[in-house]
Design a protein around this motif. Sequence first.
Motif: not given
Length: 633
Positions: A229-239
Amino acid sequence: EMESWSFLDTVESNFRPLVVIELAKGTKEETIEWFTKRIVDKKANGGAQLLIKPLVTENGVENIYLVGASHLRLLLGAETVGLVKECNDNSMRTFTYSSRKTFKDFADDNHNFLTMAECQYIIKHELENLRAKNEKMIPGYPQAKLYPGKSIVRRLLTSGILVQIFPLHDREELKKLRHSWYGRVKVGYQPLDDIRCYFGETIALYFGFLEYFTFALIPMAVIGIPYYVFAWEDYDKYVMFATFNLLWSTVILEVWKRICAILTYRWGTLLMKRQFEEPRPGFHGVLGINPVTGREEPVYSSIKRQLRIYLVSLPFVCLCLYFSLYVMMIYFDLEQWALDYHEENESNFSSLMLYVPSIIYAIVIEIMNRIYRYAAEFLTSWENHRLESSYQNHLILKVLVFNFLNCFASLFYIAFVLFDMKLLRQSLATLLITSQILNQFAESLLPYWLQKRYNRRMKQRMCSQKTDTDLSLAEQVNMEKEMGTYLGTFDDYLELFLQFGYVSLFSCVYPLAAVFAVLNNVTEIYSDALKMCRVYKRPFAEPTANIGVWQLAFETMSVISVVTNCILIGMSPQVDALFPDSKMDLVLTVALVEHLLLAIKFIMAFVIPDKPRDIQMKLAKLEFESLEALKQQ
């Protein structure tokens, strides 16, 4: 005609048909007579001591026979196949006729002590174990050779005299099961125990696994939604997300082993002793002596089999893999063409065209998987495996390798060669959703619709607008013998396996995958249930204690997904920025993190016990008792 049936007058009046045997039209009289005599003969004379009678319809006796057995015969059969039942003291023990009084709900007049599926399994086992004594051939068919110890049913099947053997549905029970399983809209667990009583353990375990897997994916889906939903682009959140997924997949597979042990202990298959496996029906070879049992049976040199596997099957599989990659490259050319077309035209139509290559490719993948599946089955039976289990393992290995590459090669290529995350996300979504829709259609809706059409025609032919339960026995048998045969849980597990791949391999790129997987599985439970109850003949129950080689397949997939996720996160621009000077440090760090995660996975797998404590105790207690019993002797 009547003299040959005179021996059937001894049959008890309460004959309950359990299994149907359909012989080919125009089978010779002497063959039928010999076969039915072998089925009815006493055990001591090499018969199966079952009951059999022809199905009488309006137009006389057809080539269809009903097989049943007396209550006593079934109890003795239950001991032969090693069924495990619950005792009065709530422990589970192998059933023996001599200790029958100690079992829960046992009474000489209680004919429901064994479930119908168990009775049918016993009859199938007894029929398959009808062995030739001194006959050199099947009477009336000199080309159908027999030798001492050859299974008669298997020879009749391979020479086309016997069309099929299948267990009958129990219309009343099926109606109850349908209602409690999918007849009413409700959120709740499936009636696994009822499914097991009706369809046997293998199928009940599949539905148990499907349900468990769906629930287990919910946390991944819930966490995935905000990411999308928030379409985060920074991958550190994906970690965080990826790490959670990787550890979670280990936990769910380990916990499944425990649930599996609880279910199969309750059903009695956890304790069943595997008998020395019989050679599978398709196995052929020169007559020899089995060194383990000392019985006479066909032997086939394992060197010949190895040569067939390594010189024919292996190159063939490699060729198919090459072809699959070739098709993939064509897909990328199409993808490029669609992009160029869109850039030139910039219309609504051209933006739709962007999705077309992926959809076409997904359909082509499904078609290739189906075709390859036939080839793999043909090759595996040509390899001539002696045991059903080794046949299954070789087949599953062949199919898994191809399907894995076929479904995921394009995603790996986009991720690790093209480095195009946006395209990866789009391809993953298209592949996942298209394959789910196609599968639902091909598996359930299409067969169900064909079945309904056929049934309508059948009913018009019979001119009777009766309900399911009012069908006479003859009508029921005629309807069921035309239904499709259920080929086992292979395709169903395969679908779940590939779905697990879509969810876990690239979880850090497309967090919504788990959401689609959950939605798909909910409808999957309904459509598979419909398919089992409505579309196919009833399958024979197969006792089993776990999901077999699939457990290993899922665990392997979760190990591969650690590697892919670590590399994906390592490639992201944010992580790259942390190592401006040396790419070597980046590679080493990614490798280190990946090894750490794998270590945690293996430690978790080791720490979570496969069987719950109380079941371990019960198994140990039984082991101790059997040792004591040996000492007494």
